[in-house]
Design a protein around this motif. Sequence first.
Motif, PDB file in Angstrom:
ATOM      1  N   LEU A  65       0.831  -1.198   0.000  1.00 17.77           N
ATOM      2  CA  LEU A  65       0.000   0.000   0.000  1.00 17.77           C
ATOM      3  C   LEU A  65       0.868   1.252   0.000  1.00 17.77           C
ATOM      4  O   LEU A  65       0.572   2.237  -0.688  1.00 17.77           O
ATOM      5  CB  LEU A  65      -0.945   0.010   1.202  1.00 17.77           C
ATOM      6  N   ASP A  66       1.970   1.218   0.763  1.00 16.80           N
ATOM      7  CA  ASP A  66       2.903   2.352   0.780  1.00 16.80           C
ATOM      8  C   ASP A  66       3.544   2.557  -0.591  1.00 16.80           C
ATOM      9  O   ASP A  66       3.677   3.692  -1.060  1.00 16.80           O
ATOM     10  CB  ASP A  66       3.986   2.142   1.842  1.00 16.80           C
ATOM     11  N   MET A  68       2.283   1.599  -3.458  1.00 17.61           N
ATOM     12  CA  MET A  68       1.203   2.058  -4.331  1.00 17.61           C
ATOM     13  C   MET A  68       1.038   3.574  -4.230  1.00 17.61           C
ATOM     14  O   MET A  68       0.926   4.270  -5.244  1.00 17.61           O
ATOM     15  CB  MET A  68      -0.099   1.356  -3.941  1.00 17.61           C
ATOM     16  N   LYS A  69       1.041   4.084  -3.009  1.00 14.06           N
ATOM     17  CA  LYS A  69       0.897   5.534  -2.811  1.00 14.06           C
ATOM     18  C   LYS A  69       2.105   6.289  -3.362  1.00 14.06           C
ATOM     19  O   LYS A  69       1.968   7.324  -4.003  1.00 14.06           O
ATOM     20  CB  LYS A  69       0.741   5.853  -1.328  1.00 14.06           C
ATOM     21  N   GLU A  70       3.287   5.762  -3.096  1.00 14.54           N
ATOM     22  CA  GLU A  70       4.507   6.439  -3.547  1.00 14.54           C
ATOM     23  C   GLU A  70       4.547   6.587  -5.061  1.00 14.54           C
ATOM     24  O   GLU A  70       4.953   7.621  -5.582  1.00 14.54           O
ATOM     25  CB  GLU A  70       5.739   5.664  -3.067  1.00 14.54           C
ATOM     26  N   ASP A  72       1.837   6.136  -7.115  1.00 12.54           N
ATOM     27  CA  ASP A  72       0.540   6.600  -7.603  1.00 12.54           C
ATOM     28  C   ASP A  72      -0.103   5.644  -8.611  1.00 12.54           C
ATOM     29  O   ASP A  72      -0.411   6.009  -9.738  1.00 12.54           O
ATOM     30  CB  ASP A  72       0.686   7.999  -8.218  1.00 12.54           C
ATOM     31  N   GLN A  74      -2.947   1.952  -8.636  1.00 18.30           N
ATOM     32  CA  GLN A  74      -4.017   1.349  -7.850  1.00 18.30           C
ATOM     33  C   GLN A  74      -3.880  -0.168  -7.784  1.00 18.30           C
ATOM     34  O   GLN A  74      -3.699  -0.814  -8.812  1.00 18.30           O
ATOM     35  CB  GLN A  74      -5.393   1.697  -8.449  1.00 18.30           C
ATOM     36  N   ARG A  90      -7.135   0.268   6.590  1.00 20.89           N
ATOM     37  CA  ARG A  90      -6.257   0.787   5.529  1.00 20.89           C
ATOM     38  C   ARG A  90      -6.750   0.362   4.147  1.00 20.89           C
ATOM     39  O   ARG A  90      -6.629   1.112   3.186  1.00 20.89           O
ATOM     40  CB  ARG A  90      -4.812   0.312   5.734  1.00 20.89           C
ATOM     41  N   GLU A  93      -9.609   2.699   3.390  1.00 30.21           N
ATOM     42  CA  GLU A  93      -9.079   4.041   3.145  1.00 30.21           C
ATOM     43  C   GLU A  93      -8.452   4.167   1.759  1.00 30.21           C
ATOM     44  O   GLU A  93      -8.515   5.223   1.127  1.00 30.21           O
ATOM     45  CB  GLU A  93      -8.033   4.323   4.235  1.00 30.21           C
ATOM     46  N   ASN A  94      -7.857   3.089   1.268  1.00 32.68           N
ATOM     47  CA  ASN A  94      -7.144   3.117  -0.014  1.00 32.68           C
ATOM     48  C   ASN A  94      -7.930   2.493  -1.161  1.00 32.68           C
ATOM     49  O   ASN A  94      -7.396   2.317  -2.243  1.00 32.68           O
ATOM     50  CB  ASN A  94      -5.791   2.424   0.133  1.00 32.68           C
TER      51      ASN A  94
END
Length: 195
Positions: A65-66, A68-70, A72, A74, A90, A93-94
């Motif tokens: 998940l980290d 994925m966020k870094e 950008d 899905q 989490r 949230e994601n």
Amino acid sequence: GYRQAWADAQDYMEKWARYEADHKAGKNPNAPKRDLKLETLAGVLNGEIIVHMHCYRADDMGTMLDVMKEFDYQIGSFHHAVESYKIADRLAENNVCSSMWADWWGFKMEAYDGIKENIPMVHQANACAIVHSDSDTGIQRLNQEAAKAWADGKRVGIDISQADAWQWLSANPAKSLGIFDKTGSLEVGKNADVV
């Protein structure tokens, strides 16, 4: 390794973007060398490909998940995901689904900390819960797999209606695949097979 692969894919995309811009500007650039692995990862970063990831443990899912966020992109769903109950907040949230077995756990080290209430606990946290199986017989009876998970939740006080639990087999898989606008619920204009 994962982070380096995504960084390489970003570089690959930038090289192709420069090439296309130069080509449109009337220059005569040399095309970058095609790399099918990086092209696939670029498809993820462009939003053309949704990631479905085989991942059992909560710490591994949290790491992804980290990442994925870094970078950008899905993740559509974590598959097997026997520890999703630990990070259900989490997942919600994601906007990441969790494709889980009704009661397979403890059969190898990364499946050791699974629980039968995994699916209803993920649902209770407003995360996208999916019942799945990679058994050739289990996949033919996913309604029974969902019923087992629903009953396990009910036994520990998680009160989910059967209609809501049915989303584990219909709407939520469609959401994870990015096709909920076409199928997964009974609505005018959607494809539906109803028995």
